[in-house]
Design a protein around this motif. Sequence first.
Motif, mmCIF file in Angstrom:
data_model
loop_
_atom_site.group_PDB
_atom_site.id
_atom_site.type_symbol
_atom_site.label_atom_id
_atom_site.label_comp_id
_atom_site.label_asym_id
_atom_site.label_seq_id
_atom_site.Cartn_x
_atom_site.Cartn_y
_atom_site.Cartn_z
ATOM 1 N N ASN A 232 0.781 -1.277 -0.149
ATOM 2 C CA ASN A 232 0.017 -0.082 -0.019
ATOM 3 C C ASN A 232 0.711 1.503 0.124
ATOM 4 O OD1 ASN A 232 -2.111 -1.731 -0.048
ATOM 5 N ND2 ASN A 232 -2.911 -1.333 2.160
ATOM 6 N N THR A 233 1.730 1.382 -0.715
ATOM 7 C CA THR A 233 2.639 2.427 -1.147
ATOM 8 C C THR A 233 2.914 2.686 -2.460
ATOM 9 O OG1 THR A 233 4.466 3.700 -0.244
ATOM 10 C CG2 THR A 233 4.803 1.481 -0.400
ATOM 11 N N TRP A 234 3.355 3.821 -2.929
ATOM 12 C CA TRP A 234 3.984 4.127 -4.266
ATOM 13 C C TRP A 234 5.179 4.648 -4.229
ATOM 14 C CZ3 TRP A 234 0.325 1.336 -6.679
ATOM 15 C CH2 TRP A 234 -0.762 1.667 -6.545
ATOM 16 N N ASN A 235 5.892 4.556 -2.717
ATOM 17 C CA ASN A 235 7.230 5.033 -2.624
ATOM 18 C C ASN A 235 8.040 3.857 -3.045
ATOM 19 O OD1 ASN A 235 9.634 5.919 -1.432
ATOM 20 N ND2 ASN A 235 8.621 7.555 -0.474
ATOM 21 N N PRO A 236 9.054 3.802 -3.710
ATOM 22 C CA PRO A 236 10.057 2.764 -4.126
ATOM 23 C C PRO A 236 11.135 2.211 -2.857
ATOM 24 C CG PRO A 236 10.729 4.638 -5.342
ATOM 25 C CD PRO A 236 9.487 4.794 -4.664
ATOM 26 N N ILE A 237 11.364 3.657 -2.071
ATOM 27 C CA ILE A 237 12.279 3.427 -0.829
ATOM 28 C C ILE A 237 11.505 2.549 0.205
ATOM 29 C CG2 ILE A 237 13.674 4.759 0.859
ATOM 30 C CD1 ILE A 237 14.092 6.788 -1.034
ATOM 31 N N ARG A 238 10.313 3.101 0.300
ATOM 32 C CA ARG A 238 9.582 2.233 1.455
ATOM 33 C C ARG A 238 9.307 0.795 1.042
ATOM 34 N NH1 ARG A 238 3.235 2.923 3.233
ATOM 35 N NH2 ARG A 238 2.979 1.484 4.485
ATOM 36 N N ALA A 239 9.068 0.647 -0.416
ATOM 37 C CA ALA A 239 8.821 -0.727 -0.867
ATOM 38 C C ALA A 239 9.956 -1.539 -0.663
ATOM 39 C CB ALA A 239 8.669 -0.706 -2.366
ATOM 40 N N ASN A 240 11.249 -1.153 -0.742
ATOM 41 C CA ASN A 240 12.286 -1.878 -0.277
ATOM 42 C C ASN A 240 12.678 -2.068 0.905
ATOM 43 O OD1 ASN A 240 14.285 -2.509 -2.802
ATOM 44 N ND2 ASN A 240 13.459 -0.582 -3.304
ATOM 45 N N LEU A 241 12.113 -0.988 1.786
ATOM 46 C CA LEU A 241 12.449 -1.129 3.429
ATOM 47 C C LEU A 241 11.551 -1.714 4.135
ATOM 48 C CD1 LEU A 241 14.344 2.335 3.889
ATOM 49 C CD2 LEU A 241 15.237 0.013 3.375
ATOM 50 N N GLN A 242 10.263 -1.899 3.760
ATOM 51 C CA GLN A 242 8.971 -2.130 4.542
ATOM 52 C C GLN A 242 9.316 -3.685 5.457
ATOM 53 O OE1 GLN A 242 6.760 0.220 5.730
ATOM 54 N NE2 GLN A 242 6.424 -1.385 7.265
ATOM 55 N N HIS A 243 9.637 -4.653 4.552
ATOM 56 C CA HIS A 243 9.789 -6.131 5.324
ATOM 57 C C HIS A 243 10.907 -5.889 6.110
ATOM 58 C CE1 HIS A 243 9.848 -10.457 5.216
ATOM 59 N NE2 HIS A 243 11.000 -10.227 5.268
ATOM 60 N N TYR A 244 11.802 -5.445 6.042
ATOM 61 C CA TYR A 244 12.996 -5.320 7.059
ATOM 62 C C TYR A 244 12.414 -4.548 8.146
ATOM 63 C CZ TYR A 244 15.851 -7.377 3.824
ATOM 64 O OH TYR A 244 16.481 -8.322 2.847
ATOM 65 N N LEU A 245 11.858 -3.582 8.220
ATOM 66 C CA LEU A 245 11.277 -2.724 9.186
ATOM 67 C C LEU A 245 10.151 -3.605 10.107
ATOM 68 C CD1 LEU A 245 10.695 0.842 7.445
ATOM 69 C CD2 LEU A 245 12.544 0.152 9.231
ATOM 70 N N MET A 247 10.149 -6.933 9.955
ATOM 71 C CA MET A 247 11.239 -7.954 10.300
ATOM 72 C C MET A 247 11.706 -7.518 11.840
ATOM 73 S SD MET A 247 13.853 -10.172 8.463
ATOM 74 C CE MET A 247 14.800 -11.374 9.186
ATOM 75 N N ALA A 248 12.165 -6.365 11.776
ATOM 76 C CA ALA A 248 12.992 -5.750 13.193
ATOM 77 C C ALA A 248 11.770 -5.731 14.076
ATOM 78 C CB ALA A 248 13.445 -4.430 12.651
ATOM 79 N N ARG A 249 10.625 -5.273 13.957
ATOM 80 C CA ARG A 249 9.539 -4.938 14.952
ATOM 81 C C ARG A 249 9.188 -6.697 15.424
ATOM 82 N NH1 ARG A 249 4.774 -6.648 14.380
ATOM 83 N NH2 ARG A 249 4.930 -6.193 12.166
ATOM 84 N N GLN A 250 9.227 -7.465 14.505
ATOM 85 C CA GLN A 250 8.842 -8.815 14.941
ATOM 86 C C GLN A 250 9.922 -9.437 15.827
ATOM 87 O OE1 GLN A 250 8.232 -11.515 11.676
ATOM 88 N NE2 GLN A 250 7.439 -13.412 12.930
ATOM 89 N N LEU A 251 11.181 -9.126 15.561
ATOM 90 C CA LEU A 251 12.427 -9.702 16.323
ATOM 91 C C LEU A 251 12.314 -9.111 17.633
ATOM 92 C CD1 LEU A 251 15.073 -9.653 13.792
ATOM 93 C CD2 LEU A 251 14.214 -11.643 14.678
ATOM 94 N N ARG A 252 11.818 -8.013 17.807
ATOM 95 C CA ARG A 252 11.810 -7.109 19.157
ATOM 96 C C ARG A 252 10.564 -8.019 20.014
ATOM 97 N NH1 ARG A 252 12.392 -2.280 16.108
ATOM 98 N NH2 ARG A 252 10.135 -1.951 16.374
ATOM 99 N N GLU A 253 9.428 -8.171 19.335
ATOM 100 C CA GLU A 253 8.393 -8.906 20.034
ATOM 101 C C GLU A 253 8.574 -10.421 20.199
ATOM 102 O OE1 GLU A 253 5.268 -8.090 17.411
ATOM 103 O OE2 GLU A 253 5.155 -5.864 17.997
#
Length: 409
Positions: A232-245, A247-253
């Motif tokens: 749900n974004t048209w921003n290519p930078i967010r498209a590349n980073l969202q999974h890792y963001l 994943m980082a949240r999931q690792l914290r939890e």
Amino acid sequence: MNIDPIILSIPLYFTLIAIELMIQLVRKRQIYRLNDAMTNISCGITQQITGAFIKVAMVGVYQMAFEYLAVFHLPNSWWYWLLLILGVDFCYYWGHRMSHEVNLFWGGHVVHHQSEDYNFSVALRQGSFQALWTFWFYLPLAILGFNTLDFLLVSALNTVYQFWIHTETIGKLPKPIEWIFNTPSHHRVHHGKNPKYIDKNHAGSLIIWDRIFGTFQEEEERPTYGITKPINTWNPIRANLQHYLDMARQLRETPGFFNKLKVTFYKPGWRPEILGGPIQVEEPNSDTYQKFNANTWRHLQVYLFFQFIAILGITSIFLFTRDQMNIVQQLTFGGFIIWSVAQFGVLLEQSKWQALEYLRLVACGILVYAISPSPYFFIPTIVLSIGSLVAFYLISRAPAPTIKQSIPH
């Protein structure tokens, strides 16, 4: 001059996109959406810019393995090339398959699957971090004695082959072709998020690997495209980073060291039982499923279209001439291009950062002034920058429509 077959094939890519657009007009069936297609190509631009720097390191590693670890000195013969073609495709299959089955690797490949459409522009939608994880699967070829330049050529041709299979305008082909080669029908399955289609048909050029290793799935009902958790974004930078963001949240939890390792290296969607266990994928309802969309004002669409054409031209100049630039010029040029395609995403979403477009247009004029070889190139660009500033000012003063709408699948 860059002689990479992938770069040299750019005119062919856009010719095929133009043909598909004409088919859209004739059949009166929507194949492309401007916002989605722009984002697909923007991700491809971002990947090509970052890949220009990453590839240098990867090629260096392959060359070192070839020089110091090769166990054979293979003669240049017809069977050498046949083995190399099969070897590249075999290694691609496993690198691609692991990109789906290892959560860390999926973060580099997920970008390619985010589009909810399926057309030639999707072939250009590539992740900037994918090569960091998949390159290592090719090193056995260096150890076996396949020359670096030969490997790069065959690998690039393997990539070029896969462009034409990203389309719905080509149905199933004769059975002998469908049995041996990767085709649009097979690859449509690969891009589907229907449970029975997920993690199937990982082939590059030859579908035989999926048949041999049990990951083949015939195309049956029309796939629903995209990923199970839409970006749900048209921003290519967010498209590349969202999974890792995420994943980082999931690792914290996630409690426990070994559970964190499993989150990293198990399949995407894995969770320990204490958090509910692995996420179950539901069958999408084709009657109610809605694609993410943005209702961008027509005048802004026209503005973005011409700005995007300009950036495509600048990107082409960069890709074909970067070998003649020093590292500062490459970083400046490449950074501006990535900023531009990210800013286009901001404009498509009409976020609060829209005003940065003024700064981008000024930066474009300054950049061209710094690199311009002659006034014949500089003066028209300055005129274009000023015209763009005026056009964007007039557009930005108009009332904006509501943007976050969805359209049926």
